[in-house]
Design an enzyme around this catalytic site. Sequence first.
Site, mmCIF file in Angstrom:
data_model
loop_
_atom_site.group_PDB
_atom_site.id
_atom_site.type_symbol
_atom_site.label_atom_id
_atom_site.label_comp_id
_atom_site.label_asym_id
_atom_site.label_seq_id
_atom_site.Cartn_x
_atom_site.Cartn_y
_atom_site.Cartn_z
ATOM 1 N N GLY A 247 71.409 23.594 25.751
ATOM 2 C CA GLY A 247 71.812 24.992 25.873
ATOM 3 C C GLY A 247 72.842 25.483 24.888
ATOM 4 O O GLY A 247 73.016 26.699 24.741
ATOM 5 N N PRO A 282 70.918 18.433 23.809
ATOM 6 C CA PRO A 282 70.931 19.550 22.855
ATOM 7 C C PRO A 282 69.686 19.555 21.976
ATOM 8 O O PRO A 282 69.186 18.503 21.585
ATOM 9 C CB PRO A 282 72.179 19.267 22.015
ATOM 10 C CG PRO A 282 72.335 17.791 22.068
ATOM 11 C CD PRO A 282 71.793 17.326 23.388
ATOM 12 N N ARG A 284 68.567 23.081 19.953
ATOM 13 C CA ARG A 284 68.871 24.126 18.970
ATOM 14 C C ARG A 284 70.135 23.817 18.158
ATOM 15 O O ARG A 284 70.181 24.034 16.948
ATOM 16 C CB ARG A 284 69.072 25.432 19.724
ATOM 17 C CG ARG A 284 69.237 26.657 18.875
ATOM 18 C CD ARG A 284 69.633 27.858 19.743
ATOM 19 N NE ARG A 284 68.785 28.025 20.896
ATOM 20 C CZ ARG A 284 67.699 28.789 20.936
ATOM 21 N NH1 ARG A 284 67.333 29.472 19.887
ATOM 22 N NH2 ARG A 284 66.979 28.874 22.043
ATOM 23 N N ARG A 321 59.884 33.642 17.676
ATOM 24 C CA ARG A 321 61.064 34.085 18.421
ATOM 25 C C ARG A 321 61.323 35.601 18.331
ATOM 26 O O ARG A 321 61.592 36.223 19.357
ATOM 27 C CB ARG A 321 62.315 33.300 17.996
ATOM 28 C CG ARG A 321 62.184 31.796 18.233
ATOM 29 C CD ARG A 321 63.469 31.052 17.917
ATOM 30 N NE ARG A 321 64.530 31.416 18.823
ATOM 31 C CZ ARG A 321 65.548 32.185 18.503
ATOM 32 N NH1 ARG A 321 65.702 32.635 17.275
ATOM 33 N NH2 ARG A 321 66.454 32.490 19.402
ATOM 34 N N TYR A 325 61.306 37.210 21.929
ATOM 35 C CA TYR A 325 62.589 37.556 22.562
ATOM 36 C C TYR A 325 63.340 38.640 21.810
ATOM 37 O O TYR A 325 64.514 38.873 22.099
ATOM 38 C CB TYR A 325 63.557 36.368 22.585
ATOM 39 C CG TYR A 325 63.020 35.025 22.917
ATOM 40 C CD1 TYR A 325 62.402 34.784 24.140
ATOM 41 C CD2 TYR A 325 63.200 33.957 22.034
ATOM 42 C CE1 TYR A 325 61.950 33.514 24.454
ATOM 43 C CE2 TYR A 325 62.750 32.693 22.357
ATOM 44 C CZ TYR A 325 62.118 32.476 23.566
ATOM 45 O OH TYR A 325 61.681 31.226 23.873
ATOM 46 N N CYS A 351 47.908 41.032 13.474
ATOM 47 C CA CYS A 351 47.511 42.329 14.053
ATOM 48 C C CYS A 351 48.212 42.568 15.385
ATOM 49 O O CYS A 351 47.557 42.654 16.437
ATOM 50 C CB CYS A 351 46.009 42.370 14.242
ATOM 51 S SG CYS A 351 45.143 41.950 12.761
ATOM 52 N N GLU A 352 49.516 42.590 15.380
ATOM 53 C CA GLU A 352 50.324 42.869 16.567
ATOM 54 C C GLU A 352 51.532 43.643 16.065
ATOM 55 O O GLU A 352 52.186 43.201 15.116
ATOM 56 C CB GLU A 352 50.856 41.570 17.220
ATOM 57 C CG GLU A 352 49.835 40.514 17.523
ATOM 58 C CD GLU A 352 49.126 40.722 18.847
ATOM 59 O OE1 GLU A 352 49.691 41.427 19.706
ATOM 60 O OE2 GLU A 352 48.026 40.200 19.000
ATOM 61 N N TYR A 380 62.816 25.731 17.433
ATOM 62 C CA TYR A 380 61.899 26.700 18.041
ATOM 63 C C TYR A 380 61.204 27.552 16.974
ATOM 64 O O TYR A 380 60.950 28.730 17.191
ATOM 65 C CB TYR A 380 62.626 27.560 19.097
ATOM 66 C CG TYR A 380 63.325 26.693 20.121
ATOM 67 C CD1 TYR A 380 62.573 26.004 21.073
ATOM 68 C CD2 TYR A 380 64.703 26.525 20.114
ATOM 69 C CE1 TYR A 380 63.200 25.164 21.998
ATOM 70 C CE2 TYR A 380 65.324 25.692 21.037
ATOM 71 C CZ TYR A 380 64.570 25.018 21.962
ATOM 72 O OH TYR A 380 65.188 24.188 22.867
HETATM 73 C C1 LIG Z 1 65.491 20.756 30.311
HETATM 74 C C2 LIG Z 1 65.884 21.179 28.947
HETATM 75 N N1 LIG Z 1 66.752 20.413 28.263
HETATM 76 C C3 LIG Z 1 67.157 20.736 27.013
HETATM 77 C C4 LIG Z 1 66.702 21.858 26.400
HETATM 78 C C5 LIG Z 1 67.188 22.178 25.023
HETATM 79 O O1 LIG Z 1 67.883 23.361 24.993
HETATM 80 P P1 LIG Z 1 68.671 23.826 23.685
HETATM 81 O O2 LIG Z 1 67.710 23.782 22.548
HETATM 82 O O3 LIG Z 1 69.106 25.190 23.996
HETATM 83 O O4 LIG Z 1 69.810 22.898 23.501
HETATM 84 C C6 LIG Z 1 65.812 22.706 27.072
HETATM 85 C C7 LIG Z 1 65.362 23.952 26.449
HETATM 86 O O5 LIG Z 1 65.307 25.006 27.021
HETATM 87 C C8 LIG Z 1 65.370 22.340 28.373
HETATM 88 O O6 LIG Z 1 64.494 23.094 29.041
#
Ligand SMILES: Cc1ncc(COP(=O)(O)O)c(C=O)c1O
Length: 421
Positions: A247, A282, A284, A321, A325, A351-352, A380
């Site tokens: 996260g 982690p 991202r 993305r 989003y 085509c969107e 991502y």
């Molecule tokens: C269970 C779980 N762990 C880890 C992650 C990795 O999240 P992030 O890339 O935000 O660190 C996610 C992504 O949503 C997830 O669903």
Amino acid sequence: MITCETPVYLPFSPSPAGLLCDRVSVQSIVERVGTPAYLYSARAIREAYVDIDSAFADYPHAIHYALKANSTLALLRLLRGLGSRADANSGGEIAVALRAGFAPGDIVFTGVGKTVDELRDAIARGVGTINVESSGELDRVAVLAREAGRVARVAVRVNPDIDALSHPGISTGLKTNKFGVPLQEARQLYARHRGTDSLRFVGVHIHIGSQITSAEPLAQAARSLASLAIELRDDGVTLEHVDLGGGLGISYEGRRTMTPTEYAAAVVPELRRIGLPVVLEPGRAITGHAGALVSRVVDVKRYPDGRQFAVLDAGMTELMRPALYGSFHRIVPVEPRGGVGSHWDLVGPICESSDIFGRDRVLPPVEVGDVMAVLDTGAYGAVMASNYNRRLLAPEVLVDDGQWTVIRRRQTLDDILALES
Ligand SMILES: Cc1ncc(COP(=O)(O)O)c(C=O)c1O
């Protein structure tokens, strides 16, 4: 100048010779591999991993890189070499992690909606921990492990009803979300399976969302996790770890955002209450800044009202993305032209109407044939690509120590049609 107020290493930087990835000319790579293509910096991945690892140096921890962010084999091998373990979200990701050399015991298997086949396979391979998402899944794991004559190592994913203060599409910790087991039910689940020989409860798991940029929700999540672990200890359940999920966000705009050190400072005091090692997942924060999507301008359109479009040869098929989003990515020309800047909408060829990478971006003069780099697309990006409009998956290139290598070749139409009769 491409800057970020948070002290992170940004691998893409302008120079008189055009955009560089580390010390390597992006244009020189593009001339060889074509566009669209994803470029990654090994140095940026190493530094991001080490930043998180160092931030938690004072507390027992294990980093399980979340493959869902980017699971190209070469990147996984790089991360494994740094000491990372793996967080896999499907049977496919487990198989890829194993091919990249991760030991089964170093993999946590997370994710809502695991199939019986995926669970059976994970149990047979001896995956480190299965993070179960529901009471039904826990029952299925118990039966499958018994049938296999094995003991499955499990953690229950709890839903703490915490707002991650991120985009609703990537927030997972509210009671309106499909993820996990309500906090109040978790304790009963552990109690109900107390005597189940085919299960060993090794942890508790939480993951409240992605691209989290404020510390408070993560501190709250750690508090919930520690409190539950304490209650379970009081109930006589001996856990080996708590899993705080992933996260940690990154700065897409260049503004200051939470650093790994601030993240650790927010959660570690909560974790100390239980003292168990923490698993971090982690994604991202490790690969996000490391990548750019490079794409050529294939058309330029000007409307009478003054609106200008640069149509790129990459779109939502290469980077979903923004369409999914409304997410923001900085976009820079690889070899900026001299002249007065003006406003541009940078759009893809799909085509969107949602196939837009950026609106009203001020850029130097743009012409057909110019190459643009969409920054911070290491996480991502490639993993969410599709063959919509029969488009071919773009190649991936890893830049390391002044050299570059194609780590995934461009897909061919024959690759796709090989699946069809
Ligand atoms: C269970 C779980 N762990 C880890 C992650 C990795 O999240 P992030 O890339 O935000 O660190 C996610 C992504 O949503 C997830 O669903």
